[in-house]
Design an enzyme around this catalytic site. Structure first.
Site, PDB file in Angstrom:
ATOM      1  N   GLU A   1     -11.717 -10.257  10.967  1.00  0.00           N
ATOM      2  CA  GLU A   1     -13.044  -9.704  10.726  1.00  0.00           C
ATOM      3  C   GLU A   1     -13.694 -10.369   9.520  1.00  0.00           C
ATOM      4  O   GLU A   1     -13.050 -10.600   8.495  1.00  0.00           O
ATOM      5  CB  GLU A   1     -12.943  -8.190  10.502  1.00  0.00           C
ATOM      6  CG  GLU A   1     -14.284  -7.497  10.467  1.00  0.00           C
ATOM      7  CD  GLU A   1     -14.146  -5.994  10.381  1.00  0.00           C
ATOM      8  OE1 GLU A   1     -14.818  -5.293  11.153  1.00  0.00           O
ATOM      9  OE2 GLU A   1     -13.353  -5.522   9.540  1.00  0.00           O
TER      10      GLU A   1
ATOM     11  N   LYS B   1      -4.561   5.248  13.995  1.00  0.00           N
ATOM     12  CA  LYS B   1      -3.205   5.478  13.613  1.00  0.00           C
ATOM     13  C   LYS B   1      -2.709   6.791  14.151  1.00  0.00           C
ATOM     14  O   LYS B   1      -3.492   7.638  14.611  1.00  0.00           O
ATOM     15  CB  LYS B   1      -3.035   5.453  12.088  1.00  0.00           C
ATOM     16  CG  LYS B   1      -3.660   6.641  11.357  1.00  0.00           C
ATOM     17  CD  LYS B   1      -3.325   6.677   9.880  1.00  0.00           C
ATOM     18  CE  LYS B   1      -3.845   5.523   9.069  1.00  0.00           C
ATOM     19  NZ  LYS B   1      -3.529   5.630   7.635  1.00  0.00           N
TER      20      LYS B   1
ATOM     21  N   ARG C   1      -8.412  10.505   4.916  1.00  0.00           N
ATOM     22  CA  ARG C   1      -9.000   9.404   4.143  1.00  0.00           C
ATOM     23  C   ARG C   1      -9.924   8.556   5.022  1.00  0.00           C
ATOM     24  O   ARG C   1      -9.874   7.328   5.028  1.00  0.00           O
ATOM     25  CB  ARG C   1      -7.916   8.554   3.478  1.00  0.00           C
ATOM     26  CG  ARG C   1      -7.187   9.300   2.358  1.00  0.00           C
ATOM     27  CD  ARG C   1      -6.253   8.388   1.594  1.00  0.00           C
ATOM     28  NE  ARG C   1      -5.072   8.067   2.374  1.00  0.00           N
ATOM     29  CZ  ARG C   1      -3.987   8.835   2.443  1.00  0.00           C
ATOM     30  NH1 ARG C   1      -3.936   9.969   1.764  1.00  0.00           N
ATOM     31  NH2 ARG C   1      -2.947   8.477   3.175  1.00  0.00           N
TER      32      ARG C   1
ATOM     33  N   GLU D   1      -8.872  -7.142   1.467  1.00  0.00           N
ATOM     34  CA  GLU D   1     -10.006  -7.187   2.380  1.00  0.00           C
ATOM     35  C   GLU D   1     -10.943  -8.354   2.071  1.00  0.00           C
ATOM     36  O   GLU D   1     -12.068  -8.402   2.576  1.00  0.00           O
ATOM     37  CB  GLU D   1     -10.774  -5.861   2.336  1.00  0.00           C
ATOM     38  CG  GLU D   1      -9.933  -4.683   2.823  1.00  0.00           C
ATOM     39  CD  GLU D   1     -10.711  -3.373   2.885  1.00  0.00           C
ATOM     40  OE1 GLU D   1     -11.906  -3.372   2.486  1.00  0.00           O
ATOM     41  OE2 GLU D   1     -10.139  -2.364   3.332  1.00  0.00           O
TER      42      GLU D   1
ATOM     43  N   ASP E   1       8.475  -0.287   1.449  1.00  0.00           N
ATOM     44  CA  ASP E   1       7.931  -0.073   0.100  1.00  0.00           C
ATOM     45  C   ASP E   1       9.045   0.242  -0.899  1.00  0.00           C
ATOM     46  O   ASP E   1       9.950   1.031  -0.615  1.00  0.00           O
ATOM     47  CB  ASP E   1       6.925   1.078   0.141  1.00  0.00           C
ATOM     48  CG  ASP E   1       6.026   1.121  -1.085  1.00  0.00           C
ATOM     49  OD1 ASP E   1       6.552   1.173  -2.209  1.00  0.00           O
ATOM     50  OD2 ASP E   1       4.795   1.089  -0.910  1.00  0.00           O
ATOM     51  N   ARG E   2       8.967  -0.392  -2.063  1.00  0.00           N
ATOM     52  CA  ARG E   2       9.987  -0.180  -3.090  1.00  0.00           C
ATOM     53  C   ARG E   2      10.066   1.284  -3.506  1.00  0.00           C
ATOM     54  O   ARG E   2      11.121   1.767  -3.943  1.00  0.00           O
ATOM     55  CB  ARG E   2       9.700  -1.060  -4.307  1.00  0.00           C
ATOM     56  CG  ARG E   2      10.836  -1.039  -5.341  1.00  0.00           C
ATOM     57  CD  ARG E   2      10.385  -1.593  -6.686  1.00  0.00           C
ATOM     58  NE  ARG E   2       9.940  -2.980  -6.570  1.00  0.00           N
ATOM     59  CZ  ARG E   2       9.248  -3.611  -7.520  1.00  0.00           C
ATOM     60  NH1 ARG E   2       8.894  -2.949  -8.617  1.00  0.00           N
ATOM     61  NH2 ARG E   2       8.902  -4.879  -7.361  1.00  0.00           N
ATOM     62  N   LYS E   3       8.961   2.022  -3.387  1.00  0.00           N
ATOM     63  CA  LYS E   3       8.950   3.434  -3.787  1.00  0.00           C
ATOM     64  C   LYS E   3       9.657   4.325  -2.773  1.00  0.00           C
ATOM     65  O   LYS E   3       9.918   5.500  -3.058  1.00  0.00           O
ATOM     66  CB  LYS E   3       7.508   3.917  -3.948  1.00  0.00           C
ATOM     67  CG  LYS E   3       6.717   3.186  -5.021  1.00  0.00           C
ATOM     68  CD  LYS E   3       5.372   3.834  -5.275  1.00  0.00           C
ATOM     69  CE  LYS E   3       4.466   3.806  -4.062  1.00  0.00           C
ATOM     70  NZ  LYS E   3       4.062   2.442  -3.685  1.00  0.00           N
TER      71      LYS E   3
END
Length: 459
Positions: free
Chosen positions: A273, A410, A387, A334, A186-188
């Site tokens: 899916e 995860k 989340r 998605e 990620d660029r951040k």
């Protein structure tokens, strides 16, 4: 008496987990009607296969290794890897994988009292100054472990933004010289993280880093575009046959040899899916009518896609037109791959021509095992929810290793780290044992899935 009762309870618990696996995989609720035969067949098949495979391996493996490693050179990289991996020293992983409660309690006490220091990007930059020593000391397999694997290349993308040690351990677990890998940082992310990843990838000819990465934000087009960047970079390698997209917080449940066998069973079919429900309908309702007669569906971004599907995504004008259209939807990552896979009239190789009005009873999503907070069948999560996704802990291990999926999501590096440590040990031991003893993976359950039978073949 106590031991017999303990064994009965343990056997019952295993049976309950297997039943939950059947229900979870196929998204079955007891109130539903019209359950398709294939949904029950796969779950029952996997439960029987797991028990049969476990019994076979117990019978065939000796208590001590007696066969010599088939190599003339004891100092070869292959021998060094097989002999260098030491078991997790602070806990008994076998006991944790078996669900031993005393060992679970002990492991949790250790994790609370002993805070681990993790490897930093600077550590990896230092280690990778000598690439040969890095590959040996970190335990990378630099030779194919079977002719079948050597002749079946797989492409992987890894989308990451933190925790270089966790990502490097994922790469090490799935690394084979015949495969190809793309990492998007990620660029951040801090510059040091990117430099550390580049130092690692400089030690491998088949691992690349995206040079101009995106700033990836959940729910935005950048999530999809990061994978598309890796797809384009990987397309320069001509030999791979399947593409699997990963994030840095996942880990394999299948060895590379098992992956190859499963993907060969797919015979070019995609496992993507495809769901038609109110949630996904509302996300596309804000956009105009999709181009080319495409009916939009939704589903997980986690995909296992054939080379033909990826080539279509990258080079066909219909796919490019649809890519522009999904930019106006909510959570486009998605929608894009999932809709292309569900519209057989486009004649995209490996896509599904069955009844996409059904959910994953007909088309089980096996790319990733994930426990969601609001799943129709609430799978146990002994770790914690972040989340609405379970971050697994050590008490989840017995459930995880029963799953038929390719990968699990995860883990957090700084949360109950023995969970990933022991899963990594289990995965390596399976790789070692299938190599030394030529153990055979029973892939019967993967051969007759609906998405394999009802696929669009390349013309």
């Amino acid at each position: 008496m106590f031991r017999a009762r303990h064994l009965r309870v343990k056997f019952l618990a295993t049976g309950v987990i297997l039943l939950l696996s059947l229900l979870y995989i196929h998204n079955i609720t007891f109130a539903r009607t019209g359950i398709t035969p294939s949904s029950l067949v796969f779950g029952k098949c996997w439960a029987k296969t797991y028990e049969r495979s476990k019994a076979s391996q117990i019978k065939s493996l000796p208590h001590a290794f007696k066969r010599s490693i088939p190599s003339q050179n004891p100092a070869s990289p292959l021998n060094q890897v097989l002999r260098s991996r030491l078991p997790v020293s602070q806990v008994n992983c076998s006991a944790l994988l078996d669900g031993d409660r005393e060992e679970q309690d002990r492991a949790e006490d250790i994790m609370v009292s002993n805070q681990r220091t993790f490897l930093s990007p600077q550590d990896f930059m230092k280690m990778a100054e000598n690439c040969k020593m890095f590959r040996i000391s970190r335990g990378y397999f630099t030779s194919p472990l079977s002719p079948e694997e050597e002749n079946f290349s797989i492409a992987f993308s890894i989308i990451m933004y933190q925790e270089i040690e966790q990502v490097e351990r994922l790469l090490r677990a799935i690394y084979r010289p015949q495969n190809v890998y793309c990492i998007h940082v990620d660029r951040k992310s801090p510059l040091a993280l990117r430099r550390g990843v580049e130092a690692i990838t400089n030690c491998f000819d088949n691992v690349i880093v995206i040079k101009n990465p995106l700033s990836v934000d959940w729910g935005q087009m950048s999530v999809l575009e990061a994978d598309l960047l890796c797809m384009r970079a990987l397309s320069a390698y001509k030999k791979w046959k399947y593409f699997i997209n990963l994030t840095g917080q996942e880990f394999p449940l299948r060895t590379n040899r098992e992956l190859v066998k499963i993907l060969q069973d797919y015979k070019g079919a995609n496992n993507i899916e495809m769901l038609r429900n109110r949630k996904y309908s509302s996300r596309v309702s804000i956009a105009s009518v999709p181009p080319h007669g495409i009916k939009a569906v939704g589903g997980s971004l986690k995909i296992t896609a054939s080379r033909g599907f990826v080539d279509y995504v990258l080079h066909n004008q219909t796919a490019q037109d649809f890519l522009q259209w999904v930019k106006n939807t909510e959570i486009p990552d998605e929608i894009f791959f999932q809709s292309l896979n569900a519209n057989a009239h486009l004649r995209i190789p490996g896509t599904f021509k069955g009844n996409t009005d059904s959910d994953d009873d007909r088309n089980p999503q096996l790319s990733r095992f994930v426990v969601w907070y609001h799943a129709p069948i609430q799978y146990p999560c002994e770790g914690k929810f972040v989340r609405e996704v379970c971050v697994f802990g050590v008490r989840d291990l017995p459930m995880i290793i029963l799953q038929p999926h390719l990968f699990v999501n995860k883990f957090h590096l700084d949360y109950q780290q023995f969970a990933q440590d022991c899963l990594e040990e289990w995965h390596f031991n399976r790789t070692r044992d299938e190599f030394l003893y030529d153990l055979q993976f029973d892939d019967t359950c993967y051969k007759n899935l609906d998405f394999v039978i009802n696929q669009v073949h390349a013309t």
